[in-house]
Design an enzyme around this catalytic site. Structure first.
Site, PDB file in Angstrom:
ATOM      1  N   ASP A   1       0.842  -1.210   0.000  1.00  0.00           N
ATOM      2  CA  ASP A   1       0.000   0.000   0.000  1.00  0.00           C
ATOM      3  C   ASP A   1       0.872   1.253   0.000  1.00  0.00           C
ATOM      4  OD1 ASP A   1      -2.247   1.628   0.268  1.00  0.00           O
ATOM      5  OD2 ASP A   1      -2.439   1.286   2.416  1.00  0.00           O
TER       6      ASP A   1
ATOM      7  N   GLY B 270       1.308 -10.022   4.492  1.00  0.00           N
ATOM      8  CA  GLY B 270       2.369  -9.238   5.113  1.00  0.00           C
ATOM      9  C   GLY B 270       1.934  -8.811   6.508  1.00  0.00           C
TER      10      GLY B 270
ATOM     11  N   TYR C 142      -0.895  -8.164   7.700  1.00  0.00           N
ATOM     12  CA  TYR C 142      -2.107  -8.821   8.193  1.00  0.00           C
ATOM     13  C   TYR C 142      -1.903 -10.291   8.583  1.00  0.00           C
ATOM     14  CZ  TYR C 142      -5.151  -4.761   7.293  1.00  0.00           C
ATOM     15  OH  TYR C 142      -5.768  -3.529   7.320  1.00  0.00           O
TER      16      TYR C 142
END
Ligand code: AR6
Length: 173
Positions: free
Chosen positions: A35, A120, A122
């Site tokens: 992100d 990753g 999470y």
């Protein structure tokens, strides 16, 4: 089917495709991991468009432009946080892939690239996530027909790519 799916190791922000998928959060606020890399490469206009959308529930997906990315669009989806596997994580993760492909199909995108959503920050186990990614993608492509013609699983490590290749091989054998 095999020629429509590929596994690569690399940085998804470099891919010139109709859409890359972002592993976002429910607020659609720039975070870390892929992100952060996508927002860094796309420029501040991406955060501005995400802010206007206002958020995205886990398992759903939202479309924005790609701005300074080589990819023309970004499909933001929110993977589940791993809580041990009995909190609906597999269904939420499958929904991420299904809903992202559904957007690509409706938009007529020929090519789409996925990171390994939820694996990753999470914490989703990478092998289990890869099996869901590959199976759900294949089912969605068969069900929808047409676009996307090409789906790339863009892994950040050789290990991640190995999980995706193994999942492909086990389904296609
Ligand atoms: N290209 C491809 N894959 C990448 C890249 C990249 N440039 N960078 C990281 N990865 P993560 P999540 C891999 O943590 O688990 C953010 O803060 C990474 O190695 O990016 O779904 C969001 O805002 C891993 O295999 O996403 C959320 O709050 C995979 O991308 C939260 O993290 C996904 O790891 C989402 O966590």
């Amino acid at each position: 089917m095999r020629d429509r799916l590929s596994v690569v190791v690399g940085d998804i922000t470099k891919l010139e495709v109709d859409a890359i998928v972002n592993a976002a959060n429910e607020q659609l606020l720039r975070g870390g991991g892929v992100d952060g890399a996508i927002h860094r490469a796309a420029g501040p206009e991406l955060q501005e468009e995400c802010r206007k959308i206002g958020g995205c529930p886990t398992g759903e997906a939202r479309l924005t432009k790609g701005y300074r990315l080589p990819a023309r669009h970004v499909i933001h989806t929110v993977g589940p946080v791993w809580r041990g596997g009995n909190a609906g994580e597999p269904d939420f993760l499958a929904a991420c892939y299904r809903n992202s492909i559904s957007i690509a199909n409706a938009q007529g995108f020929a090519s789409i690239a996925f990171p390994a959503i939820s694996t990753g920050i999470y914490g989703y186990p990478a092998d289990e996530a890869a099996a869901i990614a590959v199976k759900t993608t294949m089912d969605a492509l068969l069900e929808l027909g047409g676009d996307p013609e090409k789906v790339i699983f863009c892994c950040f490590s050789e290990e991640g790519a190995a999980h995706h290749r193994a999942a492909l091989d086990s389904i296609l054998q």
